[in-house]
Write a protein that holds these residues in place. Structure first.
Motif, PDB file in Angstrom:
ATOM      1  N   LYS A  34       0.826  -1.202   0.000  1.00 42.66           N
ATOM      2  CA  LYS A  34       0.000   0.000   0.000  1.00 42.66           C
ATOM      3  C   LYS A  34       0.866   1.260   0.000  1.00 42.66           C
ATOM      4  CE  LYS A  34      -3.652  -2.319   2.679  1.00 42.66           C
ATOM      5  NZ  LYS A  34      -4.944  -1.930   2.149  1.00 42.66           N
ATOM      6  N   CYS A 262      -7.593  -9.673   6.872  1.00 48.04           N
ATOM      7  CA  CYS A 262      -7.930  -8.816   8.012  1.00 48.04           C
ATOM      8  C   CYS A 262      -9.131  -9.446   8.712  1.00 48.04           C
ATOM      9  CB  CYS A 262      -8.242  -7.400   7.526  1.00 48.04           C
ATOM     10  SG  CYS A 262      -8.406  -6.204   8.852  1.00 48.04           S
ATOM     11  N   SER A 360     -10.268  -3.552  -0.878  1.00 40.02           N
ATOM     12  CA  SER A 360     -10.292  -3.069   0.499  1.00 40.02           C
ATOM     13  C   SER A 360      -9.178  -2.042   0.639  1.00 40.02           C
ATOM     14  CB  SER A 360     -10.067  -4.229   1.479  1.00 40.02           C
ATOM     15  OG  SER A 360      -8.760  -4.762   1.300  1.00 40.02           O
ATOM     16  N   GLY A 361      -9.326  -1.096   1.544  1.00 42.64           N
ATOM     17  CA  GLY A 361      -8.223  -0.193   1.835  1.00 42.64           C
ATOM     18  C   GLY A 361      -8.315   1.170   1.178  1.00 42.64           C
ATOM     19  N   TYR A 362      -7.857   2.186   1.919  1.00 42.44           N
ATOM     20  CA  TYR A 362      -7.848   3.563   1.408  1.00 42.44           C
ATOM     21  C   TYR A 362      -6.931   3.695   0.189  1.00 42.44           C
ATOM     22  CZ  TYR A 362      -9.020   4.236   6.421  1.00 42.44           C
ATOM     23  OH  TYR A 362      -9.558   4.154   7.677  1.00 42.44           O
ATOM     24  N   ARG A 412      -6.932  -7.263  -1.619  1.00 43.33           N
ATOM     25  CA  ARG A 412      -5.920  -6.465  -0.920  1.00 43.33           C
ATOM     26  C   ARG A 412      -4.571  -6.645  -1.613  1.00 43.33           C
ATOM     27  NH1 ARG A 412      -4.808  -6.782   5.602  1.00 43.33           N
ATOM     28  NH2 ARG A 412      -3.204  -5.187   5.724  1.00 43.33           N
TER      29      ARG A 412
END
Length: 431
Positions: A34, A262, A360-362, A412
């Motif tokens: 990320k 997660c 998923s995830g910013y 992810r």
């Protein structure tokens, strides 16, 4: 912001202007793979790295004991500072307007989007549209066996838009699930029973741009706040086992598929019974708040069970919960219906980005948002859209995976997904 930067007049429609860039889960940017994405976004002129540097309260370079290909920058952020910084920059951005309302349907002509309507009856016309709905499409919050409609805690869901995507545009929709841990108050935590984790001694930033590249943004009052490590206990696991009958996940109430990487705490206890304890991180929500985020203790068990779980952990015997943990289910669009430009195959001027595409995830959402905004603007200008290859970026790896592989869980990014990771690194994204 990406579409505006290349000259397209852009309107952002959002349910709540005060929740633009709200960090619904952990207020941290970056991490394994990320962090590379944030540096790629920054190299292309995106805002995430710059706003993160202003809001950062702890910076760490992960995986330093391994080779440089997998080093990954990560910043714990002041979530209020980050949200205000992004909103302020957006409001100051030329060519961008913001409207607080709910989109309820699309205006169509010969299979093309010509605009959208909202709950007030406004008809807003456009040459291209980007849909970035996060967890709000038909969102449902689960607290034990109780559930409520919502896009996240404190926000309404977007139900009409989900119907428009499925019934009006005939897109195939699925159902996914994610969740977030409880928050607890610092004055009720005994940090002496935990291992203190300091930020890196060398000062480092996400952004390669000079300060003059952005307006003056809100700055976190401290950039050196520590985090804390602690392990759950046998008693924590036993509390989970005694209360599985109240878990919506194990009672079939939740239909959506959760992310493998997660998992909820009850999932860890059930799937890995050989592990007597699990590592938890206590991370501050900001430099000017007393709330702490319990990383690793995500759960959808009822509030009364959540208190028992948290009180069984050393140092948290008397912790006071300020926000309950919950799981959230939401609709998404199967991304095999997308081109690598993030354009819907069946609609020449409609793009989707973020969790609506099964991620998923910013950071994954921001990378997609930049590309979708860029390409929507190019389509509106009569130009051909842009693709990013697997050999040039982690964003390219993600989009290729989304459009060619089955989505069986929220996607992810990891360094292991990039076969070119020896040359796609966090330290050379600008090159």
């Amino acid at each position: 912001m990406a579409s505006a930067r290349i000259g397209a007049k852009t309107l952002l429609i959002t349910l709540n202007m005060d929740h633009i860039a709200q960090m619904s889960c952990n207020p941290a940017i970056g991490g394994i793979a990320k962090g590379q994405v944030v540096r790629e976004i920054d190299a292309m002129g995106g805002a995430m790295g710059i706003v993160t540097d202003s809001a950062s309260i702890q910076f760490r370079m992960l995986n330093r004991t391994k080779g440089p290909a997998v080093w990954s920058p990560r910043s714990q952020c002041d979530k209020v500072c980050y949200q205000r910084g992004m909103k302020l920059w957006l409001e100051q951005m030329p060519q961008v307007d913001v409207l607080q309302s709910e989109v309820t349907a699309f205006l169509m002509d010969n299979g093309k989007i010509t605009g959208v309507t909202n709950q007030f009856g406004d008809e807003i016309h456009c040459a291209a549209a980007v849909v970035t709905t996060g967890t709000f499409l038909n969102g449902k919050l689960h607290y034990g066996l109780r559930n409520f409609p919502g896009g996240r805690a404190g926000d309404f869901p977007s139900n009409s838009l989900s119907a428009a995507l499925g019934e009006q545009l005939k897109l195939r929709l699925g159902r996914l699930k994610t969740g977030t841990p409880a928050r607890i108050l610092a004055k009720t935590i005994d940090f002496s029973q935990m291992a203190r984790q300091e930020c890196d001694s060398e000062e480092e930033r996400f952004s390669c741009w000079s300060a003059g590249h952005s307006p003056a943004l809100p700055e976190a009052v401290r950039h050196d706040l520590p985090c804390y490590q602690v392990y759950s206990t046998d008693e924590t696991a036993e509390i989970v086992r005694r209360n599985l009958q109240y878990s919506p996940m194990y009672q079939g109430v939740i239909k959506g598929i959760g992310t493998r990487y997660c998992p909820s705490f009850e999932d860890k206890v059930v799937r890995f019974p050989q592990h007597p304890r699990h590592l938890l991180f206590l991370e501050p929500e900001g430099a000017q708040t007393e709330e702490y985020y319990i990383n690793g203790l995500s759960t959808s068990l009822p509030p009364e069970v959540q208190r028992q779980l948290i009180h069984s952990v050393p140092g948290m015997e008397h912790a006071v919960l300020s926000r309950y943990a919950y799981a959230i289910e939401y609709d998404f669009v199967f991304p095999d219906q997308l081109e690598r430009t993030l354009r819907i195959k069946s609609c020449d001027n409609l793009f989707t980005a973020g969790q609506i595409n099964g991620t998923s995830g910013y950071e994954e959402a921001a990378g997609q948002g930049l590309l979708a905004g860029l390409n929507a603007a190019r389509i509106a200008q009569g130009k051909s859209p842009v693709e990013l290859g697997r050999d040039s970026s982690y964003i390219g790896v993600m989009i290729d995976d989304l459009t060619t592989k089955d989505i069986i869980e929220p996607y992810r990014l990891f360094t292991s997904r990039a076969e070119y990771r020896l040359v796609l690194r966090q330290d050379n994204a600008d090159l």
